[in-house]
Design a protein around this motif. Structure first.
Motif, short mmCIF file in Angstrom:
data_model
loop_
_atom_site.label_atom_id
_atom_site.label_comp_id
_atom_site.label_asym_id
_atom_site.label_seq_id
_atom_site.Cartn_x
_atom_site.Cartn_y
_atom_site.Cartn_z
N TYR A 60 3.37 -12.90 1.14
CA TYR A 60 3.11 -13.25 0.02
C TYR A 60 4.57 -13.06 -0.88
CZ TYR A 60 1.85 -13.69 -5.02
OH TYR A 60 1.70 -14.22 -6.29
N LEU A 61 5.07 -14.54 -0.96
CA LEU A 61 6.52 -14.57 -1.63
C LEU A 61 7.50 -13.93 -0.68
CD1 LEU A 61 5.74 -14.13 -5.32
CD2 LEU A 61 5.90 -16.31 -4.04
N GLY A 62 7.05 -13.71 0.62
CA GLY A 62 8.13 -13.03 1.51
C GLY A 62 7.82 -11.51 1.56
N TYR A 63 6.77 -10.89 0.85
CA TYR A 63 6.62 -9.66 0.89
C TYR A 63 6.05 -9.11 2.34
CZ TYR A 63 5.19 -4.71 -0.44
OH TYR A 63 5.15 -3.42 -0.32
N PRO A 64 6.90 -8.01 2.78
CA PRO A 64 6.98 -7.76 4.28
C PRO A 64 5.48 -6.78 4.87
CG PRO A 64 8.70 -6.14 3.13
CD PRO A 64 7.79 -7.24 2.21
N ALA A 65 4.70 -6.43 3.70
CA ALA A 65 3.72 -5.29 4.44
C ALA A 65 2.68 -5.56 3.81
CB ALA A 65 4.16 -3.94 3.87
N ASN A 66 1.56 -4.84 4.34
CA ASN A 66 0.12 -4.92 3.82
C ASN A 66 -0.23 -4.20 2.69
OD1 ASN A 66 -1.49 -6.62 5.92
ND2 ASN A 66 -0.26 -5.23 7.18
N LEU A 67 0.79 -3.11 2.59
CA LEU A 67 0.56 -2.03 1.47
C LEU A 67 1.80 -2.11 0.50
CD1 LEU A 67 -0.76 1.30 2.97
CD2 LEU A 67 -2.05 -0.44 1.79
N CYS A 68 1.61 -1.72 -0.66
CA CYS A 68 2.57 -1.38 -1.48
C CYS A 68 2.33 0.21 -1.74
CB CYS A 68 2.57 -2.00 -3.02
SG CYS A 68 2.69 -3.69 -2.96
N THR A 69 3.40 0.96 -1.47
CA THR A 69 3.36 2.24 -1.84
C THR A 69 4.48 2.77 -2.53
OG1 THR A 69 4.81 2.72 0.16
CG2 THR A 69 2.28 2.78 0.51
N SER A 70 4.19 3.31 -3.80
CA SER A 70 5.15 3.53 -4.87
C SER A 70 5.05 5.11 -5.17
CB SER A 70 4.87 2.52 -5.83
OG SER A 70 4.89 1.24 -5.35
N ILE A 71 6.30 5.53 -5.03
CA ILE A 71 6.29 7.19 -5.11
C ILE A 71 6.86 7.52 -6.33
CG2 ILE A 71 7.11 9.55 -4.13
CD1 ILE A 71 7.03 7.75 -1.39
N ASN A 72 6.39 8.37 -7.16
CA ASN A 72 6.80 9.07 -8.28
C ASN A 72 7.52 8.00 -9.33
OD1 ASN A 72 6.46 11.57 -7.26
ND2 ASN A 72 8.41 11.88 -6.26
N GLU A 73 8.80 7.95 -9.66
CA GLU A 73 9.27 7.07 -10.56
C GLU A 73 9.12 5.49 -10.42
OE1 GLU A 73 11.18 8.78 -8.73
OE2 GLU A 73 12.82 7.42 -7.56
N GLU A 74 8.69 5.10 -8.92
CA GLU A 74 8.51 3.93 -8.42
C GLU A 74 7.12 3.32 -9.06
OE1 GLU A 74 10.68 4.52 -4.27
OE2 GLU A 74 8.52 4.06 -4.25
N VAL A 75 7.24 2.30 -9.71
CA VAL A 75 5.95 1.69 -10.34
C VAL A 75 4.84 0.93 -9.64
CG1 VAL A 75 5.29 0.51 -12.59
CG2 VAL A 75 7.28 1.83 -12.61
#
Ligand code: MF3
Ligand code: CO
Length: 249
Positions: A60-75
């Motif tokens: 999707y729009l070039g996103y490279p993975a099946n998941l988004c994994t966002s740690i701590n300060e990552e939103v």
């Protein structure tokens, strides 16, 4: 224009959502100190194959993975990596979506990795409560802004702030349809909610200020002040009697 779904379509979206919901049940046990975010991605890849669905995000729009994994300060929109280890005390937001028979499912949750600061538990609880209150406001006769206000008031009354630059969305045969579903707003404004509307409500709530920025990888969204952030998302259908969550097992 907001696309109204038929009961048959809502049933199809419930099947897609159930597969998303079951992913979280199964993935939960993989979230522990020492695990890489890529190990979660590998599980997601195996999961979509096993369930005969397509991952909604990969490509999707070039996103490279099946998941988004966002740690701590990552939103949001953190990219899984073999080099990124979960550590005791982290919080990790996982976002996952699938396509089944042309219909999209989408959900997100934030998890504690081992024992986390009390302030992070409070942040996660407030974000989940904001989602629940937003969902409760999604009923015929109310307006879209009533969902936004319910989310915002829940988060802000707990002392946190809601992200402005990313919002929830309509969902159906596309991952993103009209309308946008902001996590902030004004009561009694926006389109009237009607049976057959299907919305992804997804508060992103920061411990500090609401400002965010995108990292040089072009995807990972972090808080400007590097405070921690939590993210919970469900897809809901507006029904005559109220709202129904579609993204549950
Ligand atoms: N839940 C997110 C959304 O609704 C997932 C998009 S991640 C992307 O927008 F990588 F696919 F863009
Ligand atoms: Co979404």
């Amino acid at each position: 224009m907001i696309i109204i779904k038929s009961p048959r379509e809502i049933e199809a979206m419930r099947r897609a959502g159930a597969i998303v919901g079951r992913f979280f049940e199964e993935a939960k046990s993989l979230i522990r100190p020492g695990a890489t975010t890529y190990s979660l991605e590998e599980f997601a890849e195996e999961y979509v194959v096993r369930n005969g669905v397509k991952g909604a995000f990969k490509g999707y729009l070039g996103y490279p993975a099946n998941l988004c994994t966002s740690i701590n300060e990552e939103v949001v929109h953190g990219i899984p990596s073999r080099k990124r280890f979960l550590r005791e005390g982290d919080i990790v937001s996982i976002d996952f979506g699938v396509v089944l028979e042309g219909y999209y499912g989408d959900a997100a949750m934030t998890y504690a990795v081992g024992v986390v600061p009390e302030s992070s538990l409070k942040l996660m609880r407030a974000t989940e409560a904001a989602l629940e209150n937003g969902i409760a406001a999604a009923r015929p006769g109310n307006r879209l802004g009533d969902i936004s206000v319910a989310v915002q008031e829940t988060a802000e009354s707990a002392g946190f702030s809601v992200v402005r630059d990313f919002v929830g969305h309509g969902i159906g045969k596309s991952m993103h349809e009209e309308p946008q579903v902001p996590n902030f707003g004004v009561r009694g404004t926006g389109p009237k909610l009607a049976p057959g509307m299907v919305l992804a409500v997804e508060p992103m709530v920061n411990e500090g200020g609401y400002g965010v920025e995108v990292m040089p990888d072009g995807w990972t969204v972090v808080t400007k002040d590097r405070s921690r952030s939590a993210h919970f998302e469900h897809v809901i259908a507006v029904m005559e009697e109220g709202s129904m969550i579609l993204s549950l097992p």
